[in-house]
Structure formats: C-alpha cells, structure tokens
Write an enzyme that holds these catalytic residues in place. Structure first.
Site, mmCIF file in Angstrom:
data_model
loop_
_atom_site.group_PDB
_atom_site.id
_atom_site.type_symbol
_atom_site.label_atom_id
_atom_site.label_comp_id
_atom_site.label_asym_id
_atom_site.label_seq_id
_atom_site.Cartn_x
_atom_site.Cartn_y
_atom_site.Cartn_z
ATOM 1 C CG HIS A 1 -2.024 0.949 1.169
ATOM 2 N ND1 HIS A 1 -2.636 1.421 2.296
ATOM 3 C CD2 HIS A 1 -2.672 1.532 0.132
ATOM 4 C CE1 HIS A 1 -3.600 2.255 1.967
ATOM 5 N NE2 HIS A 1 -3.645 2.337 0.655
ATOM 6 C CG HIS B 1 9.318 16.180 -16.433
ATOM 7 N ND1 HIS B 1 8.680 14.960 -16.465
ATOM 8 C CD2 HIS B 1 10.548 15.968 -16.996
ATOM 9 C CE1 HIS B 1 9.469 14.054 -17.015
ATOM 10 N NE2 HIS B 1 10.607 14.641 -17.343
ATOM 11 C CE1 TYR C 1 7.754 16.678 -19.636
ATOM 12 C CE2 TYR C 1 7.333 17.297 -21.921
ATOM 13 C CZ TYR C 1 8.000 17.495 -20.727
ATOM 14 O OH TYR C 1 8.912 18.509 -20.611
ATOM 15 C CG ASN D 1 7.559 9.758 -18.434
ATOM 16 O OD1 ASN D 1 8.093 8.754 -18.863
ATOM 17 N ND2 ASN D 1 7.889 10.974 -18.835
#
Length: 131
Positions: free
Chosen positions: A20, A98, A120, A122
C-alpha cells in the site's frame, strides 16, 4: 508456465510484492530512471512496446488509489493525457512539475521502461488495497 495475467517475470514479481502506497513508474524510452530503482526495461525499438499497452496491462493486475502525471503532459502531449485518463478507472490524477515527477520516481519500487517516444509518456501509479 503461467496461464493468465502478466507473463513478464519481473513485472509480475513487482506487482505481487508491492504494498500500500508504494509507487510504480511506467515511463517512456527517454525517462531518466534513477540508478538505485529497479529497472524493468521492455524497450525493443522506438515505439515498441507502446506506453499505453504497458499501462493497460499493468492496470489489469495492480490496484491503484493515486496517479501522478507531469504537468507538462497537458501542453506537450494532450492526446496522451486523454488516453491515460481514459484507462484510470475513476482515479483522478495529480499533476506535478516534471522536475518534481523525477524526484518522486526516486522513491519508486520499480520503473518499467517502454519503447515509447511520445514526450511525457510517464506515470506514477500509487498502489492501493483491494478491500
């Protein structure tokens, strides 16, 4: 041999062991994976495997409760952002610069590198619990 689910041993192992609030990064071919984070490199050639294919596959097995995406994605790759949102099953992403995204990746359990070349592409998936 496994009959169903993710066949890649490294990805399957990471998902089975994740706890978790742990972070798992799925990234494009150019993302600077921190040296101390487990690297699962799936890239073959530019574009393969595609980021979205990897994300969709991981989401089949991983319970998530939070998602983090770089703010720049909306300006640089709006179509990619829409694709990501479409598969997140009701989890609203958080957005960070970023540079902060790269810092957050340092505390990830692993980074799965796709062959994606769309800027990008990601995402950080924060694990949840299924009960």
């Amino acid at each position: 041999m496994k009959k169903t689910g993710i066949l890649n041993q490294n990805i399957s192992e990471v998902i089975a062991s994740i706890g978790h609030y742990h972070k798992l990064v799925i990234c494009d071919a150019g993302f600077p994976i921190p040296p101390h984070v487990k690297r699962i490199d799936l890239s073959l050639v530019p574009g393969l495997p595609a980021f979205m294919d990897v994300l969709r596959t991981v989401l089949i097995e991983l319970c998530i409760e939070e998602v983090i995406i770089a703010e720049e994605t909306e300006q640089q790759s709006p179509h990619r952002l829409e694709e990501m949102k479409s598969v997140l099953l009701g989890v609203n992403p958080s957005f960070v610069p970023h540079t902060e995204f790269k810092e957050l990746s340092k505390s990830a359990i692993a980074c799965i590198r796709s062959g994606e070349v769309t800027p990008y592409s990601n995402i950080i998936l924060v694990s949840g619990v299924n009960y």
